[in-house]
Write a protein that holds these residues in place. Structure first.
Motif, PDB file in Angstrom:
ATOM      1  N   ALA A   1      12.245   5.303  17.604  1.00  0.00           N
ATOM      2  CA  ALA A   1      13.269   4.267  18.423  1.00  0.00           C
ATOM      3  C   ALA A   1      13.345   2.993  17.501  1.00  0.00           C
ATOM      4  O   ALA A   1      12.418   2.588  16.723  1.00  0.00           O
ATOM      5  CB  ALA A   1      12.633   4.271  19.694  1.00  0.00           C
ATOM      6  N   MET A   2      14.544   2.399  17.632  1.00  0.00           N
ATOM      7  CA  MET A   2      14.469   0.981  16.964  1.00  0.00           C
ATOM      8  C   MET A   2      13.975  -0.088  17.810  1.00  0.00           C
ATOM      9  O   MET A   2      14.110   0.120  18.998  1.00  0.00           O
ATOM     10  CB  MET A   2      16.087   0.814  16.877  1.00  0.00           C
ATOM     11  N   VAL A   3      13.266  -1.022  17.126  1.00  0.00           N
ATOM     12  CA  VAL A   3      12.528  -2.044  17.909  1.00  0.00           C
ATOM     13  C   VAL A   3      13.349  -2.711  18.998  1.00  0.00           C
ATOM     14  O   VAL A   3      12.738  -3.132  20.135  1.00  0.00           O
ATOM     15  CB  VAL A   3      11.630  -2.667  16.948  1.00  0.00           C
ATOM     16  N   HIS A   4      14.338  -3.170  18.491  1.00  0.00           N
ATOM     17  CA  HIS A   4      15.229  -3.960  19.358  1.00  0.00           C
ATOM     18  C   HIS A   4      15.888  -3.374  20.681  1.00  0.00           C
ATOM     19  O   HIS A   4      15.997  -4.024  21.677  1.00  0.00           O
ATOM     20  CB  HIS A   4      16.443  -4.528  18.524  1.00  0.00           C
ATOM     21  N   ARG A   5      15.516  -2.178  20.808  1.00  0.00           N
ATOM     22  CA  ARG A   5      15.830  -1.371  21.947  1.00  0.00           C
ATOM     23  C   ARG A   5      14.757  -1.205  22.799  1.00  0.00           C
ATOM     24  O   ARG A   5      14.869  -0.873  24.065  1.00  0.00           O
ATOM     25  CB  ARG A   5      16.342   0.092  21.436  1.00  0.00           C
ATOM     26  N   LEU A   6      13.469  -1.460  22.398  1.00  0.00           N
ATOM     27  CA  LEU A   6      12.260  -1.301  23.489  1.00  0.00           C
ATOM     28  C   LEU A   6      11.895  -2.520  24.225  1.00  0.00           C
ATOM     29  O   LEU A   6      12.623  -3.768  24.100  1.00  0.00           O
ATOM     30  CB  LEU A   6      11.178  -1.267  22.037  1.00  0.00           C
ATOM     31  N   SER A   7      11.487  -2.207  25.174  1.00  0.00           N
ATOM     32  CA  SER A   7      11.071  -3.326  26.185  1.00  0.00           C
ATOM     33  C   SER A   7       9.682  -4.017  25.593  1.00  0.00           C
ATOM     34  O   SER A   7       9.255  -3.510  24.771  1.00  0.00           O
ATOM     35  CB  SER A   7      10.640  -2.520  27.581  1.00  0.00           C
TER      36      SER A   7
ATOM     37  N   PRO B   1      -2.564 -11.047  26.085  1.00  0.00           N
ATOM     38  CA  PRO B   1      -1.469  -9.817  26.022  1.00  0.00           C
ATOM     39  C   PRO B   1      -0.698  -9.594  27.264  1.00  0.00           C
ATOM     40  O   PRO B   1       0.332  -9.022  27.367  1.00  0.00           O
ATOM     41  CB  PRO B   1      -2.547  -8.877  25.933  1.00  0.00           C
ATOM     42  N   THR B   2      -1.152 -10.316  28.361  1.00  0.00           N
ATOM     43  CA  THR B   2      -0.283  -9.921  29.855  1.00  0.00           C
ATOM     44  C   THR B   2       0.534 -10.997  29.989  1.00  0.00           C
ATOM     45  O   THR B   2       1.451 -10.942  30.904  1.00  0.00           O
ATOM     46  CB  THR B   2      -1.410 -10.032  31.060  1.00  0.00           C
ATOM     47  N   SER B   3       0.888 -12.317  29.177  1.00  0.00           N
ATOM     48  CA  SER B   3       1.559 -13.232  29.592  1.00  0.00           C
ATOM     49  C   SER B   3       2.977 -12.657  29.670  1.00  0.00           C
ATOM     50  O   SER B   3       3.795 -13.313  30.261  1.00  0.00           O
ATOM     51  CB  SER B   3       1.283 -14.367  28.641  1.00  0.00           C
ATOM     52  N   VAL B   4       3.522 -11.656  28.851  1.00  0.00           N
ATOM     53  CA  VAL B   4       4.593 -11.172  28.755  1.00  0.00           C
ATOM     54  C   VAL B   4       5.100 -10.035  29.625  1.00  0.00           C
ATOM     55  O   VAL B   4       6.225  -9.486  29.746  1.00  0.00           O
ATOM     56  CB  VAL B   4       5.200 -11.031  27.563  1.00  0.00           C
ATOM     57  N   LEU B   5       4.148  -9.440  30.387  1.00  0.00           N
ATOM     58  CA  LEU B   5       4.339  -8.139  31.105  1.00  0.00           C
ATOM     59  C   LEU B   5       4.563  -8.362  32.428  1.00  0.00           C
ATOM     60  O   LEU B   5       4.038  -9.098  33.339  1.00  0.00           O
ATOM     61  CB  LEU B   5       3.174  -7.420  30.685  1.00  0.00           C
ATOM     62  N   PRO B   6       5.323  -7.312  32.944  1.00  0.00           N
ATOM     63  CA  PRO B   6       5.296  -7.195  34.399  1.00  0.00           C
ATOM     64  C   PRO B   6       4.013  -6.486  34.929  1.00  0.00           C
ATOM     65  O   PRO B   6       3.428  -5.988  34.310  1.00  0.00           O
ATOM     66  CB  PRO B   6       6.614  -6.320  34.563  1.00  0.00           C
ATOM     67  N   PRO B   7       3.805  -6.799  36.375  1.00  0.00           N
ATOM     68  CA  PRO B   7       2.629  -6.226  36.983  1.00  0.00           C
ATOM     69  C   PRO B   7       2.179  -4.915  36.666  1.00  0.00           C
ATOM     70  O   PRO B   7       1.095  -4.302  36.187  1.00  0.00           O
ATOM     71  CB  PRO B   7       2.684  -6.498  38.160  1.00  0.00           C
TER      72      PRO B   7
END
Lengths: 499, 356
Positions: free
Chosen positions: A132-138, A163-169
């Protein structure tokens, strides 16, 4: 713990100019354990990690690896011994595929690497398509790529910076499962965070950092969040109790089917966004940055013009094609997420930065700047908003992020706006300042201001807002009543599981 | 080992003044070596370069004459430079200003035109402004780089000048020289000091300096221009119109260069001739930057550069220095100035290497 520590720091110190970033830090990390480093922004966490990873070198003190003293001149020295690091801000090339990104750091043929990526993914719950291309990844997937890239170098110690500052729960949960599997596999993990609940859930030992020194070594499972916070900020947590909001008044901001094409390949197209905001209420927009937050903020502020005048209404006026100054004249104020270079000019003094948006507060006489008014306004802002600075002549660029944010927020509040847009109000701001900022916003609400908050911090949104929207891939969810919803439900919107 | 420049917390005022002095001393030392190596009398050369301009009233008045256009153009350019609008073609606007001003005396060689001199200055100002605004239009409408456009338009201006001087405007009694008629008396700027060539264009330049100082340091418009230059996204955030900054920056630069061009033909030249392309427009860029883009600094730098121009002329004559050596001297001075200035703003830090 009879065997020697995998990593041991003895009285490590680092100084930048007049700032003592780390002072005589002792730290031990053992194989097969997850060790937390806990501290506010500016407590010296990042500096410590740079010393361990070889980005910077300590002024004093010793670093031992498996009982042997070591010196790291550069990150590759640390990597060769088996230290891997996942940074808070990802270092992936968006225009390359996953396996191409990995092959930049890890030797091997692409086909073999792709197989290894899939295998590791299965083993540790890090599934990601190698081609997969990185710009398409979540964001969650990108983080997995970063972790896999580290794992392929066979580290014995893995460092994760916030590591969690950018992640949804939901993704946080998944990350924790991965980390526990790695721990069971014998890996040592150094987990850096300022989120107390996560640390209590995941880690068995924690070092608390404050002002560059270790102020405590605790088992976080035996402490409640409150006492950990006290160790972290060195005083009682301010009590946050707010008056219930009064029923909202007249409509101040309205978005009518606001759509806007993205400006570049990596921007986000906004589709059909509807929103209503009334006086005396705070409405929040949750979601992970990069889903159209910047585009939406720029459209509401007027930095980007909308395609139709009627797409945006402020105070009942169609303002879609008016510029920022015209919108400000209607009673609009805006605190942007970037403080340096947008909310403030780094090379100018605070007094001159007041002038940026507060020039309408009789700071001009026939176009000439009235320095005395400018300085008085700045001094008042510094006093009223507890901005720690030598004075109005200090350069904005020399201030810490939290202080500058207090200044910019104070400047915008002192314009007594009827409508305010605040983007990421507490990004990179320490707990004390963040609490003060939220209280100010609630005071503004009680005085009848209509406030729209765009934030990644779910706790913050639940604390302040009566209604929540979620922005995901340029689409805004319907309004959710904050009292009737849960972080988990918001999280499902954030990853696009519900629309 | 690695060298790094670290920005100093604050630069002392004293240091701001010692930088030019130190630069001058270093330049003198380096040129002494250089001139001696050329087999010239280095002491005499330096004497001619640095002291002669001050030793007679006439040569000093020549310094002031040279300073007038440099100062005026540099003040105009600096306004744009502060806003990141890089007008590199002031030379072209200067030439067009000179052309437009010359049109009146060329077509009314007897001087029977009311308000001849003020009209010439106005024509020159208008010509320079309009010529610069072409670049502004191309930048704001099509995003064309004003750096390239102004530079190329300077070359076009030279060709327009050539066409007029070799064709329609050539003096019929001028023995086929590419120049216009001599201007009538009422087309000439009044002389400021008797017995010299220094004219009232020096007053224009000083007035422009006062204007630039008030606008850039004390007026909201200047603040907007500075903001646009330092932090374009902050200017956008505050709602300062970016196209307006481009129009203003280029327009004021062109205006100043146009007036300077008009003053050149109505002053020392007294006619339009090819030597009007003397490079003032390019030299003014250096003047503006050496003056730190600060209106007061530019007054000092325009004086300094004028001194070394006049001194350079006399050094080639009296000390027999080759022109190239004079240019090296001027280059050295700028080099050392930039060096000392950088060391005042930054300090050098040496990274210690820690090895495994």
């Amino acid at each position: 713990m009879s065997q020697p520590a995998l990593l041991r720091l003895a009285k490590v110190s680092k100084r930048y100019g007049s700032v003592q970033a780390n002072h005589e830090i002792d730290l031990e990390v053992h194989s097969g354990s997850i060790h937390a480093v806990l501290g506010e922004n500016g407590a010296g966490k990042s500096t410590l990690m740079k010393l361990i990873y070889g980005v910077e070198q300590p002024d004093a003190g010793k670093i031992h690896w498996n009982g042997q003293e070591v010196h790291f001149a550069r990150p590759s020295d640390a990597q060769s011994l088996g230290i891997g690091m996942v940074f808070q801000h990802f270092s992936l090339f968006e225009t390359l595929s996953v396996v191409q990104n990995v092959s930049l750091m890890v030797p091997g043929k692409p086909a073999e690497l792709a197989q290894k990526i899939t295998d590791l993914g299965d083993q540790f719950g890090l599934s990601v398509d190698p081609h997969a291309m990185v710009h398409r990844l979540s964001v969650g997937e990108r983080q997995r790529v970063e972790i896999i890239r580290c794992l392929l170098l066979n580290p014995k110690l893995l460092i994760l910076d916030e590591p969690t500052s950018v992640l949804p729960p939901q993704s946080v949960r998944r990350l924790f499962e991965t980390l526990r599997k790695l721990q069971a596999d014998g890996m040592a993990i150094l987990f850096i965070s300022h989120k107390l609940d996560e640390i209590r859930e995941l880690c068995e030992t924690a070092s608390v950092l404050r002002g560059g020194e270790v102020t405590g070594r605790v088992d976080p499972r035996e402490h409640d969040a409150r006492s950990l916070a006290q160790l972290m900020i060195g005083r009682e947590m301010p009590n946050v109790a707010h008056a219930a909001p009064r029923p909202p008044g007249e409509e101040r901001l309205r978005l009518n089917a606001l759509s806007h094409p993205r400006a570049s390949r990596f921007g986000t197209t906004l589709e059909d966004i509807d929103l209503k905001l009334r006086s005396g209420e705070i409405v929040g927009i949750a979601g992970i940055s990069g889903n159209g937050q910047q585009e939406l903020a720029a459209l509401i502020s007027g930095e980007t013009r909308a395609q139709e005048p009627g797409m945006i209404e402020i105070m009942g006026k169609k303002v879609g094609q008016l510029g920022p100054m015209a919108r400000r004249k209607l009673g609009f104020a805006f605190v942007p997420e970037e403080r340096l270079g947008r909310g403030a000019v780094p090379e100018m003094s605070l007094a001159d930065n007041s002038l940026l948006t507060a020039h309408s507060r009789s700071m001009l006489s026939r176009g000439f700047i009235r320095r005395s008014v400018e300085r008085a306004f700045t001094r008042e802002c510094i006093d009223a908003f507890d901005v720690r600075t030598p004075g109005p002549d200090a350069e904005a660029g020399a201030m810490s992020g939290g202080n500058l944010q207090k200044f910019i927020l104070g400047r915008e509040i002192m314009l007594s706006p009827d409508l305010m847009l605040v983007s990421q109000p507490t990004w990179g701001v320490d707990i004390g300042a963040a609490t003060a900022i939220r209280r100010r916003l609630l005071d503004m609400r009680d005085q009848g201001c209509a406030i729209l908050v765009i934030s990644e911090e779910m706790d913050e949104l639940f604390e302040m807002c009566s209604k929540l929207h979620v922005l995901h891939k340029g689409q805004l969810s319907a309004a959710l009543d904050a009292a009737d919803t849960t972080p988990q439900e918001i999280g499902r919107y954030m990853i696009g599981a519900v629309t | 080992m690695k060298l790094r420049l670290i920005r100093r917390d604050s630069a002392s005022r004293l240091a701001m003044f010692t930088a030019p002095v130190l630069a001058l001393v270093l330049t003198c030392v380096a040129s002494l070596v250089l001139f001696s190596a050329l087999g010239k009398d280095a002491g005499a050369a330096l004497h001619a370069l640095l002291l002669k301009p001050f030793l007679s009233w006439y040569s000093f008045s020549e310094v002031l004459l040279k300073m007038a256009p440099l100062l005026l153009i540099a003040q105009g350019l600096a306004i744009g430079f502060r806003a990141n609008v890089f007008n590199i073609g002031a030379e072209g606007q200067f030439i067009v200003g000179a052309l437009c001003a010359s049109a009146l005396p060329v077509y009314f060689p007897d001087g029977n035109f009311p308000m001849m001199l003020p009209a010439m200055i106005a024509f020159g100002a208008l010509g320079g402004t309009v010529y610069a605004l072409i670049a502004a239009a191309l930048r704001t409408r099509f995003g064309a780089s004003e750096i390239l456009v102004t530079l190329m338009m300077a070359l076009i201006a030279v060709q327009i000048l050539n066409y007029l001087l070799l064709g329609p405007w050539k003096d019929p009694r001028g023995f086929n020289f590419p120049q216009t008629v001599m201007f009538p008396d009422n087309a000439m700027l009044p002389i400021l000091f008797d017995g010299t060539r220094t004219n009232i264009s020096l007053i224009f330049s000083l007035l422009a300096s006062v204007f630039a100082y008030l606008m850039m340091q004390h007026h909201f418009r200047g603040y907007q221009l500075r903001t646009a230059g330092l932090a374009p996204r902050a200017a956008l955030y505050a709602g300062f119109s970016a196209p307006r900054m481009v129009w203003l920056g280029l327009g004021l630069g062109g205006l100043a260069a146009g007036i300077a061009g008009a003053s050149e033909v109505a002053g020392p030249l007294g006619q339009l001739q090819r030597s009007v392309t003397s490079g003032y427009g390019y030299a003014a860029i250096i003047v503006a930057y050496v003056g730190g883009l600060n209106p007061l600094g530019i007054i000092a730098s325009s004086f300094l550069i004028s001194v070394i121009y006049i001194g350079g002329d006399s050094a080639t004559v009296s000390a027999g220095l080759p022109v190239a050596a004079v240019e090296v001297f001027q280059g050295l001075l700028l080099f050392f100035y930039l060096l000392t200035f950088t060391l005042i703003r930054f300090r050098i830090e040496i990274d210690r290497k820690v090895t495994a």
